[in-house]
Design a protein around this motif. Structure first.
Motif, PDB file in Angstrom:
ATOM      1  N   MET A 228       0.659  -1.093  -0.113  1.00  0.00           N
ATOM      2  CA  MET A 228      -0.033   0.039  -0.049  1.00  0.00           C
ATOM      3  C   MET A 228       0.695   1.326  -0.090  1.00  0.00           C
ATOM      4  N   GLU A 229       1.901   1.169   0.731  1.00  0.00           N
ATOM      5  CA  GLU A 229       2.711   2.259   0.766  1.00  0.00           C
ATOM      6  C   GLU A 229       3.346   2.775  -0.558  1.00  0.00           C
ATOM      7  N   ALA A 230       3.841   1.487  -1.372  1.00  0.00           N
ATOM      8  CA  ALA A 230       4.500   1.697  -2.473  1.00  0.00           C
ATOM      9  C   ALA A 230       3.240   2.190  -3.402  1.00  0.00           C
ATOM     10  N   ALA A 231       1.959   1.633  -3.614  1.00  0.00           N
ATOM     11  CA  ALA A 231       1.108   2.104  -4.427  1.00  0.00           C
ATOM     12  C   ALA A 231       0.599   3.567  -4.000  1.00  0.00           C
ATOM     13  N   TRP A 232       0.747   3.911  -2.797  1.00  0.00           N
ATOM     14  CA  TRP A 232       0.372   5.531  -2.664  1.00  0.00           C
ATOM     15  C   TRP A 232       1.362   6.235  -3.368  1.00  0.00           C
ATOM     16  N   ALA A 279      -3.641   4.039  -6.512  1.00  0.00           N
ATOM     17  CA  ALA A 279      -3.294   2.762  -6.079  1.00  0.00           C
ATOM     18  C   ALA A 279      -3.853   1.617  -6.746  1.00  0.00           C
ATOM     19  N   LEU A 280      -4.772   1.766  -7.468  1.00  0.00           N
ATOM     20  CA  LEU A 280      -5.230   0.521  -8.330  1.00  0.00           C
ATOM     21  C   LEU A 280      -4.282   0.301  -9.483  1.00  0.00           C
ATOM     22  N   LYS A 281      -3.584   1.360  -9.823  1.00  0.00           N
ATOM     23  CA  LYS A 281      -2.681   1.202 -11.122  1.00  0.00           C
ATOM     24  C   LYS A 281      -1.636   0.524 -10.567  1.00  0.00           C
ATOM     25  N   ALA A 282      -1.342   0.406  -9.415  1.00  0.00           N
ATOM     26  CA  ALA A 282       0.027  -0.252  -8.876  1.00  0.00           C
ATOM     27  C   ALA A 282       0.099  -1.547  -9.181  1.00  0.00           C
ATOM     28  N   HIS A 283       1.145  -2.130  -9.622  1.00  0.00           N
ATOM     29  CA  HIS A 283       1.602  -3.717  -9.478  1.00  0.00           C
ATOM     30  C   HIS A 283       1.514  -4.237  -8.067  1.00  0.00           C
ATOM     31  N   SER A 284       0.715  -5.020  -7.784  1.00  0.00           N
ATOM     32  CA  SER A 284       0.786  -5.798  -6.516  1.00  0.00           C
ATOM     33  C   SER A 284       0.198  -7.400  -6.474  1.00  0.00           C
ATOM     34  N   PRO A 285       1.519  -7.990  -6.357  1.00  0.00           N
ATOM     35  CA  PRO A 285       1.151  -9.543  -6.402  1.00  0.00           C
ATOM     36  C   PRO A 285      -0.014  -9.985  -5.312  1.00  0.00           C
ATOM     37  N   LEU A 286      -0.113  -9.180  -3.973  1.00  0.00           N
ATOM     38  CA  LEU A 286      -1.281  -9.591  -3.345  1.00  0.00           C
ATOM     39  C   LEU A 286      -2.319  -8.959  -3.526  1.00  0.00           C
ATOM     40  N   GLN A 287      -2.625  -8.304  -4.561  1.00  0.00           N
ATOM     41  CA  GLN A 287      -3.775  -7.260  -4.806  1.00  0.00           C
ATOM     42  C   GLN A 287      -4.173  -6.554  -3.535  1.00  0.00           C
ATOM     43  N   SER A 288      -3.136  -6.160  -2.920  1.00  0.00           N
ATOM     44  CA  SER A 288      -3.505  -5.193  -1.651  1.00  0.00           C
ATOM     45  C   SER A 288      -4.289  -3.639  -1.776  1.00  0.00           C
ATOM     46  N   PRO A 289      -3.955  -3.059  -3.031  1.00  0.00           N
ATOM     47  CA  PRO A 289      -4.770  -1.925  -3.227  1.00  0.00           C
ATOM     48  C   PRO A 289      -6.371  -2.247  -3.664  1.00  0.00           C
ATOM     49  N   LYS A 291      -7.980  -4.644  -2.313  1.00  0.00           N
ATOM     50  CA  LYS A 291      -8.370  -5.230  -0.753  1.00  0.00           C
ATOM     51  C   LYS A 291      -8.919  -3.743   0.019  1.00  0.00           C
ATOM     52  N   TRP A 292      -7.560  -2.751  -0.129  1.00  0.00           N
ATOM     53  CA  TRP A 292      -7.966  -1.585   0.505  1.00  0.00           C
ATOM     54  C   TRP A 292      -9.281  -0.902   0.131  1.00  0.00           C
ATOM     55  N   VAL A 293      -9.134  -0.698  -1.161  1.00  0.00           N
ATOM     56  CA  VAL A 293     -10.049   0.160  -2.059  1.00  0.00           C
ATOM     57  C   VAL A 293     -11.657  -0.387  -1.724  1.00  0.00           C
ATOM     58  N   ASN A 294     -11.704  -1.904  -1.629  1.00  0.00           N
ATOM     59  CA  ASN A 294     -12.950  -2.440  -1.129  1.00  0.00           C
ATOM     60  C   ASN A 294     -13.272  -1.976   0.145  1.00  0.00           C
ATOM     61  N   GLY A 295     -12.356  -2.263   1.188  1.00  0.00           N
ATOM     62  CA  GLY A 295     -12.770  -1.760   2.504  1.00  0.00           C
ATOM     63  C   GLY A 295     -13.165  -0.390   2.715  1.00  0.00           C
ATOM     64  N   TRP A 296     -12.360   0.473   1.829  1.00  0.00           N
ATOM     65  CA  TRP A 296     -12.585   1.989   1.894  1.00  0.00           C
ATOM     66  C   TRP A 296     -13.802   2.536   1.586  1.00  0.00           C
ATOM     67  N   GLU A 297     -14.508   1.743   0.245  1.00  0.00           N
ATOM     68  CA  GLU A 297     -15.974   2.036  -0.186  1.00  0.00           C
ATOM     69  C   GLU A 297     -16.871   1.377   0.783  1.00  0.00           C
ATOM     70  N   ILE A 298     -16.390   0.453   1.356  1.00  0.00           N
ATOM     71  CA  ILE A 298     -17.535  -0.257   2.244  1.00  0.00           C
ATOM     72  C   ILE A 298     -17.849   0.618   3.312  1.00  0.00           C
TER      73      ILE A 298
END
Length: 351
Positions: A228-232, A279-289, A291-298
């Motif tokens: 997430m830090e890398a994505a932001w 964040a969603l554009k960032a490459h993430s093997p764990l698909q962390s962004p 997951k975070w965006v899902n939680g943020w919107e919920i």
């Protein structure tokens, strides 16, 4: 011949291009409503506790004066309510042991656990007098504290004459000390919402925060944080520029310019893009962004629903929602889609 014609008809129907069904436009369903429309003003705020060196005395007064002129009937805040605190306490393996502040002193003083305190608060407010006595205000403040709603307790405390801000009627010396300490807390919930509610004669504010949907279950939290830090970092240069300007404005004797800047559409657009798009554009093997965006919107969906619940039985009221600025675009769009609700442009109010 009839059979042949039937087959021809069927063939023609199959050959016809599919016509897309017109989707239901939910935003138009209230156009002919006859009842009063609810007005919602969303004030994006900085978290005052993060301002280095604290805010200067009186710096919020120009902002408070403009918000008071809007004359909200309901004020909501980005705090967790007592009901969710009670839920979290019953599920420590899900939410941890420190999800909310404890109510030990208030429970000892009143003899009430959170559910009983909430029941007492609701029953009292259902028959709250236009001119409550100091004893009634002290008692209600104690019940609010037992219900884990300190901002509302502070609303009652502020409406007491200074000579009446003393122990009694459920307020022990420990609870009085707590309320006195709140006066020095750098929090928008206390210094903006509670102060404004007291100024307008409201009995309370309404906590609407919700973390039941963004409490992610993660096998490796450290790896999630790294991703997430890398994505932001993607696209953060422009946001860093905004933050530097905000930090400078926060030093001023008047924080109204800061709040105008925080609620500027261009600034909000930058913040939303960094939070989600970049964040969603960032490459993430764990698909962390994702997951975070899902939680943020919920979280935003549930917060918006909590705001709507405050005016559910009061159509036509004026609502002020004080919330972290990063939430404002979601609040504006989603609250504005509710039937019978209009979003008030914050810019004219602050100017």
């Amino acid at each position: 011949m009839q059979v042949r014609n039937a087959w021809l008809t069927m063939a023609m129907v199959v050959a016809l291009p599919a016509v897309a069904a017109t989707p239901v436009d939910l935003t138009t369903l209230d156009r002919e409503m006859t009842g009063p429309r609810t007005q919602v003003l969303v004030l994006g705020s900085v978290h005052l506790s993060e301002i280095k060196g604290g805010i200067q005395p009186g710096a919020l007064e120009p902002l408070l004066a403009r918000l008071a002129a809007y004359k909200p009937d309901i004020i909501t805040i980005e705090n967790i309510d007592g009901e969710q605190c009670d839920l979290a306490a019953r599920h420590p393996t899900v939410y941890g042991d420190d999800y909310c502040a404890d109510t030990d002193d208030a429970r000892t003083a009143t003899g009430l656990q959170i559910p009983a305190a909430l029941e007492r608060v609701n029953a009292t407010l259902a028959d709250w007098p236009a001119k409550p006595t100091p004893a009634q205000r002290r008692q209600l403040a104690a019940w609010f504290l037992a219900a884990n709603d300190r901002p509302s307790a502070y609303v009652q405390w502020l409406q007491l004459p200074v000579s009446e801000r003393l122990p009694g009627d459920g307020l022990t010396p420990a609870l009085v000390t707590m309320l006195e300490g709140i006066a020095t807390r750098q929090s928008e919930s206390y210094q903006i919402a509670s102060q404004l509610a007291a100024r307008l004669g409201h009995p309370r504010v309404y906590p609407v925060d919700d973390h039941t949907g963004d409490n992610l279950t993660l096998p490796d939290r450290k790896a999630f944080a790294r991703e997430m830090e890398a994505a932001w970092k993607t696209g953060s240069a422009e946001l860093d520029k905004h933050i530097a300007e905000e930090d400078e404005m926060a030093k001023g004797k008047d924080l109204l310019p800061l709040y105008r800047y925080l609620n500027d559409p261009e600034r909000l657009n930058t913040l939303a893009k960094v939070n989600v798009s970049a964040a969603l554009k960032a490459h993430s093997p764990l698909q962390s962004p994702q997951k975070w965006v899902n939680g943020w919107e919920i979280r935003n969906l549930r917060m918006v629903a909590n705001v709507a619940q405050t005016f559910r039985e009061r159509p036509g009221v004026r609502v002020l929602s004080v919330v972290g600025a990063s939430h404002k675009p979601w609040f504006d769009q989603w609250l504005g889609r509710l039937a019978g609700v209009d979003i008030v442009d914050v810019e004219p109010v602050l100017r």
